[in-house]
Design a protein around this motif. Structure first.
Motif, PDB file in Angstrom:
ATOM      1  N   ILE A  36     -26.985 129.275 -46.247  1.00 43.16           N
ATOM      2  CA  ILE A  36     -26.859 130.396 -46.247  1.00 43.16           C
ATOM      3  C   ILE A  36     -27.956 130.791 -46.418  1.00 43.16           C
ATOM      4  O   ILE A  36     -29.036 131.584 -46.022  1.00 43.16           O
ATOM      5  CB  ILE A  36     -25.788 131.100 -46.565  1.00 43.16           C
ATOM      6  CG1 ILE A  36     -24.143 130.941 -45.517  1.00 43.16           C
ATOM      7  CG2 ILE A  36     -26.282 132.812 -46.867  1.00 43.16           C
ATOM      8  CD1 ILE A  36     -22.875 131.696 -46.314  1.00 43.16           C
ATOM      9  N   THR A  37     -28.524 130.459 -48.582  1.00 48.49           N
ATOM     10  CA  THR A  37     -29.579 131.733 -48.200  1.00 48.49           C
ATOM     11  C   THR A  37     -30.782 130.465 -48.131  1.00 48.49           C
ATOM     12  O   THR A  37     -31.428 130.694 -48.170  1.00 48.49           O
ATOM     13  CB  THR A  37     -28.862 131.831 -50.483  1.00 48.49           C
ATOM     14  OG1 THR A  37     -28.635 130.371 -50.932  1.00 48.49           O
ATOM     15  CG2 THR A  37     -27.917 132.230 -50.395  1.00 48.49           C
ATOM     16  N   GLN A  38     -30.625 129.058 -48.145  1.00 50.86           N
ATOM     17  CA  GLN A  38     -31.800 128.224 -47.508  1.00 50.86           C
ATOM     18  C   GLN A  38     -31.933 127.712 -46.571  1.00 50.86           C
ATOM     19  O   GLN A  38     -33.094 127.442 -46.750  1.00 50.86           O
ATOM     20  CB  GLN A  38     -31.574 126.804 -49.027  1.00 50.86           C
ATOM     21  CG  GLN A  38     -31.663 127.252 -50.272  1.00 50.86           C
ATOM     22  CD  GLN A  38     -33.076 128.863 -50.203  1.00 50.86           C
ATOM     23  OE1 GLN A  38     -34.580 127.803 -49.877  1.00 50.86           O
ATOM     24  NE2 GLN A  38     -33.653 130.032 -51.257  1.00 50.86           N
ATOM     25  N   GLY A  39     -30.763 127.933 -45.749  1.00 47.94           N
ATOM     26  CA  GLY A  39     -30.644 127.729 -44.925  1.00 47.94           C
ATOM     27  C   GLY A  39     -30.947 126.036 -44.431  1.00 47.94           C
ATOM     28  O   GLY A  39     -30.574 125.373 -45.607  1.00 47.94           O
ATOM     29  N   ASN A  74     -22.279 125.719 -49.305  1.00 52.97           N
ATOM     30  CA  ASN A  74     -22.291 126.229 -48.080  1.00 52.97           C
ATOM     31  C   ASN A  74     -22.523 127.958 -48.529  1.00 52.97           C
ATOM     32  O   ASN A  74     -23.956 128.114 -47.739  1.00 52.97           O
ATOM     33  CB  ASN A  74     -20.842 127.271 -47.710  1.00 52.97           C
ATOM     34  CG  ASN A  74     -20.156 126.093 -46.498  1.00 52.97           C
ATOM     35  OD1 ASN A  74     -20.900 126.106 -45.498  1.00 52.97           O
ATOM     36  ND2 ASN A  74     -19.222 125.327 -47.070  1.00 52.97           N
ATOM     37  N   PHE A  75     -23.029 127.996 -49.970  1.00 51.83           N
ATOM     38  CA  PHE A  75     -24.214 129.059 -50.169  1.00 51.83           C
ATOM     39  C   PHE A  75     -25.033 128.385 -50.202  1.00 51.83           C
ATOM     40  O   PHE A  75     -26.375 130.012 -49.915  1.00 51.83           O
ATOM     41  CB  PHE A  75     -23.686 129.736 -51.823  1.00 51.83           C
ATOM     42  CG  PHE A  75     -24.500 130.304 -52.173  1.00 51.83           C
ATOM     43  CD1 PHE A  75     -24.264 131.553 -52.618  1.00 51.83           C
ATOM     44  CD2 PHE A  75     -25.383 129.214 -53.716  1.00 51.83           C
ATOM     45  CE1 PHE A  75     -25.217 132.360 -53.040  1.00 51.83           C
ATOM     46  CE2 PHE A  75     -26.285 130.170 -54.625  1.00 51.83           C
ATOM     47  CZ  PHE A  75     -26.061 132.289 -53.661  1.00 51.83           C
ATOM     48  N   VAL A  76     -25.408 127.557 -50.427  1.00 50.45           N
ATOM     49  CA  VAL A  76     -27.479 127.087 -50.606  1.00 50.45           C
ATOM     50  C   VAL A  76     -27.613 127.038 -49.005  1.00 50.45           C
ATOM     51  O   VAL A  76     -28.595 127.250 -48.947  1.00 50.45           O
ATOM     52  CB  VAL A  76     -27.112 125.829 -51.044  1.00 50.45           C
ATOM     53  CG1 VAL A  76     -28.714 125.003 -50.932  1.00 50.45           C
ATOM     54  CG2 VAL A  76     -26.710 126.103 -52.416  1.00 50.45           C
ATOM     55  N   ILE A 106     -28.497 122.016 -55.753  1.00 51.17           N
ATOM     56  CA  ILE A 106     -28.469 123.252 -56.596  1.00 51.17           C
ATOM     57  C   ILE A 106     -29.923 122.604 -58.112  1.00 51.17           C
ATOM     58  O   ILE A 106     -30.979 123.796 -57.086  1.00 51.17           O
ATOM     59  CB  ILE A 106     -27.752 124.157 -57.464  1.00 51.17           C
ATOM     60  CG1 ILE A 106     -26.485 124.670 -56.370  1.00 51.17           C
ATOM     61  CG2 ILE A 106     -28.200 124.746 -57.885  1.00 51.17           C
ATOM     62  CD1 ILE A 106     -25.589 125.340 -56.549  1.00 51.17           C
TER      63      ILE A 106
END
Lengths: 309, 485, 377
Positions: free
Chosen positions: A121-124, A117-119, A45
């Protein structure tokens, strides 16, 4: 010789990055005795925040003078990544303090999965290439031999990484050994209950430990971004395990140990890739982890643990 | 010096205190929040505002800004709407949590948790009945689906097969983690060994599934011994991380040993299982033709379903039997106190190795089944994530609890797969919205929240393996978690 | 054996030395070093067959270290530990096994085991030495009955056909399990725990946990039972019950007992033989009467380091008073009081002084009253 020297420099650079991440592991393990599995992802992150910041500062705000840009990016990335470190601790670990030790390990793995998975989803899911920002370097050795031309270069990027690491390490050691925060931290490491009885705010001390670890991971993330120029949401896993290996190798709980372990892992990995096979470089790191834990569980600079009967 | 000054028994020191402390902590914020004004709503609002601010900070760079590859390098796109929505969601969520759980007089979680534990504790018979009901349902499941949802029966049976595979893996790992208390984060390695053993045996020696299955199990057990041996001395987190390392080493070797394993391309054309020599295929010598049935591809799914059901039930049966045998009791004793075990003449090395080997063997069986079901395997199927999912199932279900593994598998795997059926949500959130994308995010967060809510898992009581007069359930706070505590 | 002879006080009868003629356990020249620290230095003593032998000494004297060496948890730095089944010293067999490099020789009811060569689980399983722990180690999450069945692991494993027969559900295993439960029930009766058989061990009160640990150790059918402070934390009544239990074990079950104990009431009442350690070396060895009056023992228990001297007048008076009272005629338990009272004083000093522990003569200034009375008695 030249090849060796070049690999040495590369290894030290990589090792510095591992060392910075390893400090986060070693501090958290020292103070609450758990493997912060999500720390590798905090590093990831940090790399993503650094990337966004870098682009924001250079292309949107239009700063061009690189040292200023880097300074701004470092400071802000450290702040924002720290917020992530704090949140992870608050959500996933603090509610389980004093609970069974498996529980925080599971939440840590859960957090790690969630952050990745958050990253994603948000960043591709695709990798983000950043063109080299810092060009040039010092040529240490040049010439030609019968075997061909030899060039040993120490790039400015590598200098920045190594110098930043050394400065942070020094500052950090001072922080731990001189300030009241460091004292509180060491007290919590020894005996949390007693520290609390003596008026140390244990929760805050632990939170700050996570914050500091995350801040250093952010710096490592930025370095990784600038040095390799490619990041994706998955870099945290491998880097995290190798950094943990570094922390264990150096002796978990010991700050100089983490740095030393980081450098050794970096060197081993680079030399392994350089002289043997690139494919199996991770096997080398993992094997070292296993061998150290089995034969030298207290690490190089750690205190041995005696089994009490 | 070797003498310790504490005379307190360790068994008293550990869990009881922790439990009480946790309860106290849960109690504390409800009565007086930090700096609480006494006004429940105002405090909750302030909490929620702080959480929202934190969400704003956290999401600023990761949600608000997105870096994308554009011509000529990277470009920034901003998504402030998504950012603001996420802040509002956090605000609302935290407010609801505060009002319903943290500051409520009767927190929802406690009521719910109390119900679950009172169900499992007050009526120990219930677990038995639930297990029986589940077993009966499992036996008729394929026909249930072909009768009631004929259009999508294949999909549901496939999902049931997937869940059963995880149940079997969970039961296998439960021997190592739940009973013997050895934290294994590399269990997927044995799954991989089983799968590759069968695939390679089929490729090189032309062995069928039923011939290869025992061999694959034995090979996996053998690897369990090999990997188990060096890590015997390690404890807790160290053991976990070394087993993780071994799992990754096996995966990397599978990935790079191109000549033998096919590397990243994997192995394809793995044979399907036969029914006493009959292939479940169209044709005159097939299963359908032999029994005079009309050929339908669903037969193969039903057959696979029953294979994994039988394999899983064998795993369960053996585990339950072992628990009542000296070796099973030795595992549990090992989890409770290794030093005491040694003082009672138990060879802890062999005891640990048997746990590793038997757990690995069931992993190997499951791996073989996986290979025959997919017909294709590659190292990608055996990542650390798989190990983490299996361990999560065991821990979330409640260490050592067989029925807990079933519940956790159904909830975690079934629940996550159900997201695939939520296609209608894209009508609400726009066409770009794909709930499947959020699967693993939700999975990870669910792991965190279930653990925080019930750190000992859903079913946390232990059933004694032998009874003199009256069977009493043992509360979770008594039971040690072995190397992990 | 020379130092034993040196230490023998004149006037011992042959009967008093029966542990030397028929020892179940002989510790010979045992030395245990941790790094530079000598926890036990050249210690030799015998534990007589059928005797209750007590190992006493101030905190940090190395008693638990001796236990850990005997039960295989530590590997001694030097020395030999011989466990014997059957009557007599069996010197020839001992020498034969020692020279052969084997760990033990065992036939029928006779056997010689060199414990320093054996692994901890073998010591319990083959040499039949069982132990309990200072900080109780029960399987807290398992029931009382399960605890006792775990103790019968080895015979049950054989009965279950190494689990294969057990998985198939062969009747021979159920019979063996039934017998094991009966044996457990017998010990539960003896230790008064039969009503708690199906409760988790962690649920028991402290005293019951201590008894359960003894019962669990007895389920391994030991020839020698090593108890590490079995009476610690017990109330006087429980303590008396424990004494009765130990005597019962000794008399009815062909089991010798070696115990570490600080409670002199227990020690003096039940022991046949006492070995006193201080700083890892033996300072006295004999029956309770002799040990009680040994000036070295009194010095060790009452001795106070110069820099450690207590300046609180009440305490000094207290010690003086109690020592003054202790005439040879007074009851043993009373005499023990000052000993346990001064324990903490010596305990504080053990660590710093441990380095000199090998040296036989140590400068130790005792309190005035201590020296006076100690020397006189």
């Amino acid at each position: 010789m030249d090849y060796f020297l070049q690999q040495l420099i590369n290894g030290l650079t990589l090792g510095s990055i591992y060392g910075l991440i390893a400090i986060g592991y070693t501090m958290v393990y020292g103070i609450i005795g758990m493997i912060n599995f999500a720390h590798g992802d905090i590093f990831m992150i940090g790399a993503f925040i650094s990337l966004a910041l870098f682009l924001l500062v250079t292309s949107v705000l239009g700063f061009a003078f690189l040292p200023v840009v880097l300074l701004i990016v470092i400071v802000i990335a450290m702040l924002f990544t720290s917020a992530w470190g704090w949140t992870v601790e608050r959500l996933a670990y603090r509610p389980l303090r004093g609970s069974f030790r498996l529980a925080p390990l599971i939440t840590a793995i859960g957090m790690s999965i969630a952050l990745q998975n958050f990253v994603q989803i948000t960043q591709g899911a695709r990798v983000k290439p950043l063109p080299p920002q810092i060009q040039g370097g010092i040529t240490l050795m040049e010439g030609s031999t019968a075997a061909g031309d030899i060039v040993v270069r120490l790039s400015y990027m590598q200098i920045i990484i190594i110098v930043t690491t050394v400065v942070l390490m020094a500052g950090f050691s001072l922080l731990i050994s001189r300030t009241s925060l460091g004292r509180a931290q060491r007290a919590c490491e020894q005996d949390r209950k007693m520290a609390a009885l003596l008026g140390v705010n244990v929760d805050r001390t632990i939170s700050l430990t996570f914050v500091m670890g995350a801040a250093l991971a952010a710096v490592a993330g930025l370095m990784f971004l600038l040095f390799y120029g490619v990041i994706d949401f998955y870099i945290g896993f491998l880097a995290g395990i190798k950094a943990f290996t570094a922390a264990v190798l150096g002796g978990i709980g010991s700050l100089p140990g983490a740095m030393l372990g980081g450098l050794l892992i970096g060197l081993i990995e680079v030399f392994w890739s350089g002289y043997f096979t690139v494919e199996y470089k991770d096997v080398a790191a993992f094997s070292i982890l296993a061998i150290v834990l089995i034969f030298l569980p207290s690490g190089l600079l750690g205190k041995p643990e005696v089994e009490k009967v | 010096m070797a003498e310790s000054d504490t005379n307190m028994p360790t068994s008293l020191q550990k869990p009881v205190g922790a439990q009480i402390k946790r309860e106290e902590r849960a109690e504390a914020p409800r009565n007086t929040g930090p700096g609480g004004t006494g006004n429940k709503l105002a405090d909750s609002l302030r909490d929620a505002a702080m959480a929202a601010f934190l969400a704003a900070v956290l999401g600023f760079f990761l949600i608000g800004i997105r870096t994308d590859i554009a011509p000529g390098g990277l470009a920034l796109t901003t998504r402030w709407v998504a950012w603001i929505v996420s802040i509002l969601v956090v605000f609302g969520g935290r407010l609801a949590l505060s009002l319903l759980v943290f500051r409520a007089d009767h927190p929802v979680t406690e009521t719910l948790g109390g119900k679950i534990s009172s169900l499992s504790e007050a009526t120990p018979q219930l677990g038995k009945w639930l297990a029986r009901a589940l077993l009966v349902f499992a036996l008729v499941l394929p026909f249930f689906f072909t009768t009631f949802v004929p259009g999508r029966d294949r999909q549901f049976i496939d999902l049931a097969i997937l869940i059963l595979t995880y149940i079997m893996l969970g039961w296998g790992l439960n021997i190592v983690v739940g009973l013997a208390g050895l934290l294994d984060l590399g269990y997927v390695a044995f799954y991989a060994v089983g799968a590759y053993s069968f695939a390679l045996l089929a490729q090189f020696f032309d062995l069928g599934f039923w011939m290869a299955l025992p061999l694959a199990g034995m090979l996996a057990a053998f690897w369990g011994l090999i990997l188990g041996f060096p890590v015997l001395r390690l404890r807790g987190d160290y053991l976990a991380i070394v087993t993780l390392a071994f799992g990754e080493i096996i995966r990397i070797v599978l990935l790079n040993w191109y000549e033998f394993t096919g590397g990243p391309d994997g192995i394809s054309g793995i044979p399907k299982p036969t029914f006493f020599g009959l292939e479940l295929s169209r044709g005159d010598d097939g299963f359908a033709a032999f029994f005079g049935l009309e050929y339908s591809p669903i037969h193969r799914f039903i057959y696979l379903y029953y294979i994994i059901l039988v394999l899983a039930l064998i795993t369960n049966f053996v585990t339950m039997r072992l628990r009542r045998l000296p070796i099973g009791r030795a595992w549990e004793a090992l989890r409770e106190d290794e030093i005491a075990c040694r003082s009672l003449g138990i060879n802890t090395r062999n005891t640990k190795l048997t746990a590793f080997a038997i757990g690995a063997m069931f992993g190997g069986f499951a791996g073989s089944f996986f290979a025959t079901r997919q017909g294709f395997i590659s190292p990608e199927s055996f990542t650390f994530l798989e190990s983490a999912i299996i361990l999560a199932i065991v821990v979330l279900g409640g260490l050592g609890s067989q029925i807990g593994v079933v519940i956790a598998s159904v909830v975690m795997i079934g629940g996550i797969e159900m997201l695939r059926n939520l296609g209608f949500l894209s009508n609400v959130f726009g066409s770009g919205f794909d709930p499947v994308q959020y699967r693993m995010l939700i999975f990870g967060l669910a792991m965190v929240f279930i653990m925080v809510w019930k750190p000992r898992g859903l079913i946390s009581t232990r059933e004694p393996s032998v009874v003199l007069k009256e069977k009493k359930q043992i509360g979770a706070d008594m039971v040690a978690q072995g190397e992990g505590h | 054996m020379t130092d034993v002879a040196e230490m023998e006080t004149p006037g011992r009868s042959a009967a008093e030395r029966r542990w030397e003629n028929d020892p179940v356990l002989s510790v010979e020249h045992l030395t245990m070093r941790f790094g530079g620290l000598v926890a036990v230095g050249d210690l030799s003593f015998d534990v007589g067959r059928g005797d209750i032998t007590a190992l006493i000494g101030p905190n940090g004297a190395g008693k638990t270290t001796v236990f850990n060496c005997v039960t295989g948890f530590y590997k001694p730095t030097e020395g030999r530990i011989v466990m014997r089944h059957g009557v007599g010293r069996q010197d020839n067999t001992v020498q034969e096994v020692t020279a052969s490099g084997r760990r033990f020789k065992h036939e029928e009811d006779q056997g010689v085991f060199l414990l320093e060569r054996m692994a901890d689980h073998e010591i319990t399983h083959k040499a039949r030495v069982a132990r309990t722990f200072q900080n109780i180690r029960l399987f807290g999450g398992m029931t009382v009955l399960e605890n006792l069945l775990v103790a019968q692991h080895n015979p049950l494993v054989v009965a279950s056909g190494f689990s294969f027969g057990g998985i198939l559900g062969l009747p021979s295993y159920s019979r063996a399990e039934k017998a094991a439960i009966d044996k457990a029930a017998y010990w539960l009766e003896r230790t008064n725990l039969i009503d708690r058989a199906d409760d988790p061990a962690a649920d028991l009160p402290y005293g019951a946990q201590r008894r359960l640990e003894v019962a669990r150790a007895m389920c391994t059918e030991p020839r020698l039972l090593c108890l590490d402070e079995p009476a610690a934390g017990l109330n006087p009544r429980e303590s008396t019950d424990l004494n009765a239990l130990l005597k019962f074990i000794c008399e009815e079950h062909d089991t010798s007992v070696l115990l570490i104990e600080h409670d002199m009431g227990v020690v003096m009442e039940i022991s046949d033989h006492i070995v006193v350690l201080d700083y890892g070396v033996k300072i006295s060895d004999g029956d309770p009467e002799n040990v009680k009056s040994d000036p070295k023992v009194i010095a060790a228990y009452l001795g106070v380091e110069e820099e450690d001297e207590i300046d609180i007048p009440e305490v000094r008076e207290d010690v003086a008073e109690q020592v003054g009272e202790s005439t040879p005629a007074s009851s043993p338990s009373k005499e023990a009081k000052p000993a346990s009272g001064s324990k903490s004083k010596t305990a504080g000093k053990t660590k710093t002084n441990a380095k000199t522990s090998g040296a036989p003569t140590r400068t130790r200034k005792t309190t005035k009253s201590g020296t006076g009375k100690g020397g006189a008695s």
